[in-house]
Design a protein around this motif. Structure first.
Motif, PDB file in Angstrom:
ATOM      1  N   HIS A 189       0.832  -1.195   0.000  1.00  0.00           N
ATOM      2  CA  HIS A 189       0.000   0.000   0.000  1.00  0.00           C
ATOM      3  C   HIS A 189       0.875   1.256   0.000  1.00  0.00           C
ATOM      4  O   HIS A 189       1.735   1.430   0.859  1.00  0.00           O
ATOM      5  N   TYR A 190       0.640   2.118  -0.985  1.00  0.00           N
ATOM      6  CA  TYR A 190       1.341   3.401  -1.094  1.00  0.00           C
ATOM      7  C   TYR A 190       0.314   4.528  -1.054  1.00  0.00           C
ATOM      8  O   TYR A 190      -0.761   4.425  -1.655  1.00  0.00           O
ATOM      9  N   ARG A 191       0.665   5.601  -0.396  1.00  0.00           N
ATOM     10  CA  ARG A 191      -0.207   6.781  -0.332  1.00  0.00           C
ATOM     11  C   ARG A 191       0.603   7.996  -0.745  1.00  0.00           C
ATOM     12  O   ARG A 191       1.748   8.176  -0.323  1.00  0.00           O
ATOM     13  N   GLY A 192       0.016   8.828  -1.589  1.00  0.00           N
ATOM     14  CA  GLY A 192       0.743  10.000  -2.045  1.00  0.00           C
ATOM     15  C   GLY A 192      -0.134  10.958  -2.811  1.00  0.00           C
ATOM     16  O   GLY A 192      -1.369  10.910  -2.724  1.00  0.00           O
ATOM     17  N   VAL A 193       0.500  11.821  -3.570  1.00  0.00           N
ATOM     18  CA  VAL A 193      -0.196  12.831  -4.374  1.00  0.00           C
ATOM     19  C   VAL A 193       0.406  12.796  -5.774  1.00  0.00           C
ATOM     20  O   VAL A 193       1.631  12.822  -5.929  1.00  0.00           O
ATOM     21  N   ALA A 194      -0.460  12.735  -6.779  1.00  0.00           N
ATOM     22  CA  ALA A 194      -0.005  12.742  -8.169  1.00  0.00           C
ATOM     23  C   ALA A 194      -0.210  14.122  -8.770  1.00  0.00           C
ATOM     24  O   ALA A 194      -1.237  14.759  -8.542  1.00  0.00           O
ATOM     25  N   ASP A 195       0.765  14.585  -9.502  1.00  0.00           N
ATOM     26  CA  ASP A 195       0.667  15.868 -10.200  1.00  0.00           C
ATOM     27  C   ASP A 195       0.212  15.606 -11.635  1.00  0.00           C
ATOM     28  O   ASP A 195       0.868  14.876 -12.383  1.00  0.00           O
ATOM     29  N   LEU A 196      -0.908  16.202 -12.029  1.00  0.00           N
ATOM     30  CA  LEU A 196      -1.480  15.947 -13.348  1.00  0.00           C
ATOM     31  C   LEU A 196      -0.542  16.357 -14.473  1.00  0.00           C
ATOM     32  O   LEU A 196      -0.399  15.635 -15.470  1.00  0.00           O
ATOM     33  N   ASN A 197       0.104  17.493 -14.342  1.00  0.00           N
ATOM     34  CA  ASN A 197       1.015  17.960 -15.392  1.00  0.00           C
ATOM     35  C   ASN A 197       2.201  17.014 -15.551  1.00  0.00           C
ATOM     36  O   ASN A 197       2.586  16.666 -16.676  1.00  0.00           O
ATOM     37  N   ARG A 198       2.783  16.597 -14.439  1.00  0.00           N
ATOM     38  CA  ARG A 198       3.922  15.685 -14.495  1.00  0.00           C
ATOM     39  C   ARG A 198       3.506  14.335 -15.079  1.00  0.00           C
ATOM     40  O   ARG A 198       4.221  13.742 -15.889  1.00  0.00           O
ATOM     41  N   LEU A 211      -4.798  13.154 -20.541  1.00  0.00           N
ATOM     42  CA  LEU A 211      -4.234  13.638 -19.279  1.00  0.00           C
ATOM     43  C   LEU A 211      -3.822  15.101 -19.373  1.00  0.00           C
ATOM     44  O   LEU A 211      -3.941  15.851 -18.398  1.00  0.00           O
ATOM     45  N   SER A 212      -3.369  15.530 -20.532  1.00  0.00           N
ATOM     46  CA  SER A 212      -3.030  16.949 -20.718  1.00  0.00           C
ATOM     47  C   SER A 212      -4.287  17.814 -20.603  1.00  0.00           C
ATOM     48  O   SER A 212      -4.251  18.906 -20.022  1.00  0.00           O
ATOM     49  N   ALA A 213      -5.413  17.313 -21.138  1.00  0.00           N
ATOM     50  CA  ALA A 213      -6.672  18.043 -21.014  1.00  0.00           C
ATOM     51  C   ALA A 213      -7.094  18.140 -19.555  1.00  0.00           C
ATOM     52  O   ALA A 213      -7.553  19.190 -19.090  1.00  0.00           O
ATOM     53  N   ALA A 214      -6.926  17.041 -18.817  1.00  0.00           N
ATOM     54  CA  ALA A 214      -7.284  17.042 -17.399  1.00  0.00           C
ATOM     55  C   ALA A 214      -6.411  18.011 -16.607  1.00  0.00           C
ATOM     56  O   ALA A 214      -6.881  18.691 -15.690  1.00  0.00           O
ATOM     57  N   ALA A 215      -5.135  18.092 -16.966  1.00  0.00           N
ATOM     58  CA  ALA A 215      -4.214  18.990 -16.263  1.00  0.00           C
ATOM     59  C   ALA A 215      -4.651  20.441 -16.413  1.00  0.00           C
ATOM     60  O   ALA A 215      -4.422  21.266 -15.514  1.00  0.00           O
ATOM     61  N   LYS A 216      -5.295  20.759 -17.529  1.00  0.00           N
ATOM     62  CA  LYS A 216      -5.774  22.122 -17.757  1.00  0.00           C
ATOM     63  C   LYS A 216      -7.156  22.355 -17.157  1.00  0.00           C
ATOM     64  O   LYS A 216      -7.499  23.475 -16.787  1.00  0.00           O
ATOM     65  N   GLY A 217      -7.960  21.293 -17.067  1.00  0.00           N
ATOM     66  CA  GLY A 217      -9.354  21.468 -16.691  1.00  0.00           C
ATOM     67  C   GLY A 217      -9.668  21.370 -15.220  1.00  0.00           C
ATOM     68  O   GLY A 217     -10.623  21.994 -14.750  1.00  0.00           O
ATOM     69  N   PHE A 218      -8.891  20.603 -14.467  1.00  0.00           N
ATOM     70  CA  PHE A 218      -9.175  20.463 -13.051  1.00  0.00           C
ATOM     71  C   PHE A 218      -8.745  21.706 -12.287  1.00  0.00           C
ATOM     72  O   PHE A 218      -7.775  22.378 -12.647  1.00  0.00           O
ATOM     73  N   SER A 219      -9.460  21.992 -11.195  1.00  0.00           N
ATOM     74  CA  SER A 219      -9.130  23.165 -10.403  1.00  0.00           C
ATOM     75  C   SER A 219      -7.845  22.950  -9.605  1.00  0.00           C
ATOM     76  O   SER A 219      -7.212  23.921  -9.190  1.00  0.00           O
ATOM     77  N   ARG A 220      -7.459  21.709  -9.416  1.00  0.00           N
ATOM     78  CA  ARG A 220      -6.221  21.407  -8.700  1.00  0.00           C
ATOM     79  C   ARG A 220      -5.411  20.398  -9.509  1.00  0.00           C
ATOM     80  O   ARG A 220      -5.957  19.414 -10.011  1.00  0.00           O
ATOM     81  N   ASP A 221      -4.105  20.655  -9.606  1.00  0.00           N
ATOM     82  CA  ASP A 221      -3.224  19.707 -10.291  1.00  0.00           C
ATOM     83  C   ASP A 221      -2.922  18.501  -9.424  1.00  0.00           C
ATOM     84  O   ASP A 221      -2.596  17.428  -9.932  1.00  0.00           O
ATOM     85  N   ALA A 222      -3.007  18.683  -8.120  1.00  0.00           N
ATOM     86  CA  ALA A 222      -2.665  17.614  -7.181  1.00  0.00           C
ATOM     87  C   ALA A 222      -3.832  16.653  -7.005  1.00  0.00           C
ATOM     88  O   ALA A 222      -4.955  17.073  -6.713  1.00  0.00           O
ATOM     89  N   VAL A 223      -3.564  15.370  -7.182  1.00  0.00           N
ATOM     90  CA  VAL A 223      -4.582  14.328  -7.038  1.00  0.00           C
ATOM     91  C   VAL A 223      -4.114  13.328  -5.978  1.00  0.00           C
ATOM     92  O   VAL A 223      -3.239  12.494  -6.252  1.00  0.00           O
ATOM     93  N   PRO A 224      -4.664  13.385  -4.769  1.00  0.00           N
ATOM     94  CA  PRO A 224      -4.289  12.405  -3.743  1.00  0.00           C
ATOM     95  C   PRO A 224      -4.698  10.995  -4.171  1.00  0.00           C
ATOM     96  O   PRO A 224      -5.723  10.811  -4.833  1.00  0.00           O
ATOM     97  N   PHE A 225      -3.904  10.004  -3.788  1.00  0.00           N
ATOM     98  CA  PHE A 225      -4.220   8.629  -4.175  1.00  0.00           C
ATOM     99  C   PHE A 225      -3.768   7.643  -3.111  1.00  0.00           C
ATOM    100  O   PHE A 225      -2.896   7.920  -2.283  1.00  0.00           O
ATOM    101  N   ASP A 226      -4.376   6.468  -3.161  1.00  0.00           N
ATOM    102  CA  ASP A 226      -3.920   5.280  -2.443  1.00  0.00           C
ATOM    103  C   ASP A 226      -3.791   4.181  -3.482  1.00  0.00           C
ATOM    104  O   ASP A 226      -4.756   3.891  -4.204  1.00  0.00           O
ATOM    105  N   ALA A 227      -2.614   3.568  -3.585  1.00  0.00           N
ATOM    106  CA  ALA A 227      -2.368   2.540  -4.593  1.00  0.00           C
ATOM    107  C   ALA A 227      -1.895   1.257  -3.912  1.00  0.00           C
ATOM    108  O   ALA A 227      -1.116   1.299  -2.956  1.00  0.00           O
ATOM    109  N   TYR A 228      -2.368   0.125  -4.433  1.00  0.00           N
ATOM    110  CA  TYR A 228      -2.036  -1.177  -3.872  1.00  0.00           C
ATOM    111  C   TYR A 228      -1.474  -2.048  -5.000  1.00  0.00           C
ATOM    112  O   TYR A 228      -2.170  -2.334  -5.979  1.00  0.00           O
TER     113      TYR A 228
END
Length: 290
Positions: A189-198, A211-228
């Motif tokens: 289990h990993y927890r972190g934040v993904a940057d849409l632009n990166r 993903l480039s469209a999402a990087a421009k359209g979301f109000s925040r570039d940072a997307v918190p996640f939990d990955a397993y």
């Protein structure tokens, strides 16, 4: 010629305005048991001390694995109302194509007997059947995902499985939480934040446009996640938390809508057959609201 429903507002929103209407949902349960598959050759050590490397390779590992079964869910809460959407299907990570059947909640569909929506996922495109007032039952609606403000990370009610994995290429501030059991499979289990632009810059060519469209359209570039991830480095479960400005809100301070999207992967090696609609089967007329 295929006429694309490629605008976020108007017709396209009537066809797939799942996110804007606040009809997202998530489920935190585990899927049915499934063997790890394979003979153990080529296993990857999921190293706690190098989480960025592990997460950055997750999409590549899935591409090597080929097909898999998938369960999806989304959740949103707007105006005190929590709405749920669930999906189930198969996805080919090599071709980046999949078929998901999406079940809408009764209040979002407006009728208890609303038929499930069939979605075909392909690079740069989303095909939807049984969605959109006025669309004949035997026709599909095609959406250009690179023209959507969210890159179809939430609009269709399903986050494209490959896009979900590619988002991890933009991971930062990652913490290794530890080992756990997911439907009989040991996962890390990993927890972190993904940057849409990166993530968009590092994504495969097939995923980069959306993903480039999402990087421009979301109000925040940072997307918190939990990955397993399992012992072979295959993504088994990932939960993303997206934020975007509410559509139709008046004033300069538009409230944010938070959407939680969860993807569960199992049955690796499953055969995946996706046949995209012929041009004659794609609806090009007006899609009515309602």
């Amino acid at each position: 010629m295929v006429v694309q429903q490629d605008r976020y507002g108007g017709g396209a929103r009537a066809a797939c305005a799942l996110a804007v209407a606040g009809v997202m949902a998530v489920t935190s349960g585990c899927v049915g048991g499934e063997s790890g598959g394979g003979d153990g050759s080529g296993q990857r050590a999921v190293a706690a001390e190098r989480p960025l490397d592990v997460l950055g390779q997750a999409a590549d590992v899935l591409a090597e694995a080929g097909g898999a079964e998938a369960r999806t869910s989304m959740e949103t809460a707007a105006g005190g109302t929590r709405v749920t959407i669930r999906g189930r299907g198969t996805y080919d990570f090599r071709k980046q194509m999949g078929r998901i059947k999406v079940v809408l909640p009764t209040d979002a569909a407006g009728a208890a007997d609303h038929r499930p929506i069939t979605e075909l996922l392909a690079p740069g495109a989303l095909y939807m059947k049984n969605r959109g007032a006025g669309v004949p039952a035997d026709k599909w609606v095609r959406i250009d995902t690179t023209a959507l403000k969210d890159g179809n990370l939430v609009t269709g009610g399903v986050t494209d499985p490959m896009a979900a994995a590619e988002l991890l290429r933009g991971a930062a501030d990652v913490t290794y939480v530890g080992k756990s059991d997911l439907a009989g499979v040991t996962v890390h289990h990993y927890r972190g934040v993904a940057d849409l632009n990166r993530a968009a810059r590092a994504a495969s060519p097939q995923s980069r446009g959306a993903l480039s469209a999402a990087a421009k359209g979301f109000s925040r570039d940072a997307v918190p996640f939990d990955a397993y991830l399992d012992e072979e480095g295959r993504l088994r479960k990932v939960r993303h938390r997206f934020s975007f400005a509410a559509e139709g809100a008046e004033g300069s301070e538009r409230p944010e809508v938070s959407v939680v999207s969860t993807l569960l992967l199992y049955g690796f090696g499953a055969p995946v057959t996706v046949r995209l609609p012929d041009e004659d089967d794609i609806y090009t007329g007006e899609i009515r609201q309602g």
